[in-house]
Design an enzyme around this catalytic site. Structure first.
Site, PDB file in Angstrom:
ATOM      1  N   THR A   3       1.060  -1.245   0.051  1.00 17.97           N
ATOM      2  CA  THR A   3      -0.121  -0.004   0.085  1.00 17.97           C
ATOM      3  C   THR A   3       0.812   1.164  -0.074  1.00 17.97           C
ATOM      4  O   THR A   3       0.516   2.320  -0.509  1.00 17.97           O
ATOM      5  CB  THR A   3      -0.959   0.119   1.337  1.00 17.97           C
ATOM      6  OG1 THR A   3      -1.618  -0.955   1.150  1.00 17.97           O
ATOM      7  CG2 THR A   3      -1.960   1.233   1.229  1.00 17.97           C
TER       8      THR A   3
ATOM      9  N   HIS B 235       2.129   1.974  -3.446  1.00 17.74           N
ATOM     10  CA  HIS B 235       0.924   2.735  -4.226  1.00 17.74           C
ATOM     11  C   HIS B 235       1.031   4.014  -3.774  1.00 17.74           C
ATOM     12  O   HIS B 235       0.981   4.984  -4.699  1.00 17.74           O
ATOM     13  CB  HIS B 235      -0.224   2.043  -3.886  1.00 17.74           C
ATOM     14  CG  HIS B 235      -0.542   0.686  -4.505  1.00 17.74           C
ATOM     15  ND1 HIS B 235      -0.411   0.445  -5.778  1.00 17.74           N
ATOM     16  CD2 HIS B 235      -0.904  -0.424  -3.853  1.00 17.74           C
ATOM     17  CE1 HIS B 235      -0.619  -0.976  -5.924  1.00 17.74           C
ATOM     18  NE2 HIS B 235      -0.979  -1.582  -4.779  1.00 17.74           N
TER      19      HIS B 235
ATOM     20  N   HIS C 228       1.796   2.247   8.038  1.00 18.14           N
ATOM     21  CA  HIS C 228       0.799   1.719   9.220  1.00 18.14           C
ATOM     22  C   HIS C 228       1.201   0.387   9.884  1.00 18.14           C
ATOM     23  O   HIS C 228       0.646  -0.276  10.780  1.00 18.14           O
ATOM     24  CB  HIS C 228      -0.437   1.107   8.334  1.00 18.14           C
ATOM     25  CG  HIS C 228      -0.469   0.225   7.305  1.00 18.14           C
ATOM     26  ND1 HIS C 228      -0.158   0.837   6.060  1.00 18.14           N
ATOM     27  CD2 HIS C 228      -0.387  -0.935   7.015  1.00 18.14           C
ATOM     28  CE1 HIS C 228      -0.267  -0.188   5.110  1.00 18.14           C
ATOM     29  NE2 HIS C 228      -0.186  -1.237   5.736  1.00 18.14           N
ATOM     30  N   GLU C 229       2.339  -0.153   9.376  1.00 22.82           N
ATOM     31  CA  GLU C 229       2.916  -1.522  10.059  1.00 22.82           C
ATOM     32  C   GLU C 229       3.912  -1.115  10.833  1.00 22.82           C
ATOM     33  O   GLU C 229       5.298  -0.538  10.434  1.00 22.82           O
ATOM     34  CB  GLU C 229       3.308  -2.414   8.895  1.00 22.82           C
ATOM     35  CG  GLU C 229       2.288  -2.612   7.831  1.00 22.82           C
ATOM     36  CD  GLU C 229       3.002  -3.574   6.733  1.00 22.82           C
ATOM     37  OE1 GLU C 229       4.155  -3.838   6.683  1.00 22.82           O
ATOM     38  OE2 GLU C 229       2.333  -3.920   5.878  1.00 22.82           O
TER      39      GLU C 229
ATOM     40  N   ARG D   6      11.297 -16.116  -5.571  1.00 22.65           N
ATOM     41  CA  ARG D   6      10.208 -16.284  -4.511  1.00 22.65           C
ATOM     42  C   ARG D   6       9.544 -17.484  -4.390  1.00 22.65           C
ATOM     43  O   ARG D   6       8.961 -17.944  -3.570  1.00 22.65           O
ATOM     44  CB  ARG D   6       9.075 -14.959  -4.716  1.00 22.65           C
ATOM     45  CG  ARG D   6       9.629 -13.909  -4.749  1.00 22.65           C
ATOM     46  CD  ARG D   6       8.800 -12.598  -3.937  1.00 22.65           C
ATOM     47  NE  ARG D   6       9.636 -11.586  -3.786  1.00 22.65           N
ATOM     48  CZ  ARG D   6       9.293 -10.108  -3.377  1.00 22.65           C
ATOM     49  NH1 ARG D   6       7.877 -10.276  -3.067  1.00 22.65           N
ATOM     50  NH2 ARG D   6      10.126  -9.380  -3.439  1.00 22.65           N
TER      51      ARG D   6
ATOM     52  N   GLY E  90      -6.001 -11.118  -2.386  1.00 22.10           N
ATOM     53  CA  GLY E  90      -5.253 -10.292  -3.525  1.00 22.10           C
ATOM     54  C   GLY E  90      -6.275  -9.209  -4.196  1.00 22.10           C
ATOM     55  O   GLY E  90      -7.672  -9.714  -4.391  1.00 22.10           O
TER      56      GLY E  90
ATOM     57  N   GLY F  12      -8.429  -7.129   5.969  1.00 23.36           N
ATOM     58  CA  GLY F  12      -7.750  -6.642   7.280  1.00 23.36           C
ATOM     59  C   GLY F  12      -7.787  -8.100   8.070  1.00 23.36           C
ATOM     60  O   GLY F  12      -7.308  -9.273   7.997  1.00 23.36           O
TER      61      GLY F  12
END
Ligand code: ZN
Length: 345
Positions: free
Chosen positions: A41, A44, A64-65, A201, A265, A291
């Site tokens: 986020t 973005h 926010h983390e 990954r 996603g 969330g």
């Protein structure tokens, strides 16, 4: 205080040192931020794409983390005290609407998100209502607690789909997809398959416990392989973590009739999707995941971490001092880093 501010309607963030420390009301907690995670986020918001331009107020402190330490508490706060190590649920609601009052505050109508709708945590201090503060267990280090937000997304998705003794396909192994691999394994998934377009990954997904990891750019042969491995029927559970258009179609093709799909996603636009084939005739259950459940997901996450069964060391890859935020964002955006943290000291 120091802060990263979305200073204009364009790319980047500005580092400032003169942002006023947030004020706290009687029920609020002022937290000194120690470690901050960079989320998709935040990318973005950094890149100022269409979503960010339509949603983010210019002038806001982003992020926010995080994990940190309580600096001060309002006079009506009863549960946390100065000096306590804490993180926080970033979705803030008044707690008065239908869903908040029936155990579903994560989908409350009036949700305000830290670093999106109100000042966030890329700053020395953040103010959060006491209700949202999560004390960090002594055995959980700050750098892990800084990733509670995305880890909570992974835990919520995995636990909602009930993966115990089931075969699981995780489509998309970005940050949360990789976390979902280790969470699903810890939660007792029998076999985990992964798809993505990023070979390093995919290799990490296998290391974390996936039995097979397929690069979908190499054709759709993997669909047949998964079906063959699962009694010719398909996987019991699909965890969609990519938001990629083709992944919805392929993921549901890989899902057996009567299976469960949990979707996290976010597609960038409307998806071309065959409802008849993939949902109605398939008789599957589709779960939208948003969330973290308050607070069920948080308790589950703490228990999973304390079990020692989650492998996060290779997912949380980098840490930079706040002043090197440009390097931190570049490391995250280039894909060189997976979960990139900033240290605020
Ligand atoms: Zn996040």
């Amino acid at each position: 205080m120091r802060a990263l501010v979305k200073h204009h309607a364009g790319e980047g963030l500005r580092f400032v040192t003169d942002r006023p420390t947030p004020e706290i009301g009687p029920r609020d907690v002022l937290i000194r931020v120690r470690k901050a995670g960079i989320c998709g986020t935040d990318r973005h918001i950094w890149q100022w794409d269409e979503w960010a331009a339509g949603r983010i107020p210019v002038g806001i402190v982003t992020g926010h983390e995080f994990s940190g330490v309580v600096e001060a508490v309002g006079e009506a706060v009863t549960r946390v005290t100065k000096g306590q190590r804490v993180s926080a649920e970033g979705h803030i609601t008044a707690g008065l609407d239908y869903n908040s009052r029936t155990g579903n505050a994560h989908i409350a109508r009036d949700t305000k998100i830290l670093g999106i709708d109100r000042d966030g945590i890329f700053a020395d201090f953040v103010s959060v209502p006491e209700e949202n503060v999560w004390p960090i267990h002594d055995r959980i280090p700050d750098r892990i607690a800084a990733a509670f937000d995305p880890l909570g997304n992974a835990v919520h998705t995995v636990m909602a789909a009930d993966v115990s003794a089931k075969s699981v396909l995780i489509s998309g192994v970005g940050i949360i997809g990789l976390m979902a691999v280790t969470v699903a394994k810890a939660a007792g998934a029998s076999r985990i398959f992964c798809t993505d377009v990023n070979p390093p990954r995919l290799a990490l997904a296998k290391k974390l416990g996936a039995v097979e990891a397929f690069d979908v750019r190499e054709g759709s042969g993997w669909l047949g392989e998964i079906r063959k491995a699962c009694r010719g029927e398909g996987v019991d559970v699909l965890l969609e973590m990519s938001g990629a258009d083709a992944a919805f179609d392929q993921g549901f093709r890989a899902l057996r009739n009567g299976g469960t799909a949990a979707l996290l996603g976010l597609p960038a636009k409307h998806v071309n999707f065959d409802f008849n084939e993939h949902i109605i005739f398939k008789g599957c259950t589709v779960l939208g995941i948003n969330g973290r459940k308050m607070w069920e997901t948080w308790y589950q996450m703490e228990e999973l971490l304390l079990s020692g069964r989650l492998e996060l060391d290779e997912i949380i890859t980098h840490e930079f001092p706040l002043e090197k935020f440009e390097e931190a964002f570049a490391t995250m955006i280039s894909g060189e880093g997976i979960k990139v943290l900033m240290d605020l000291g």
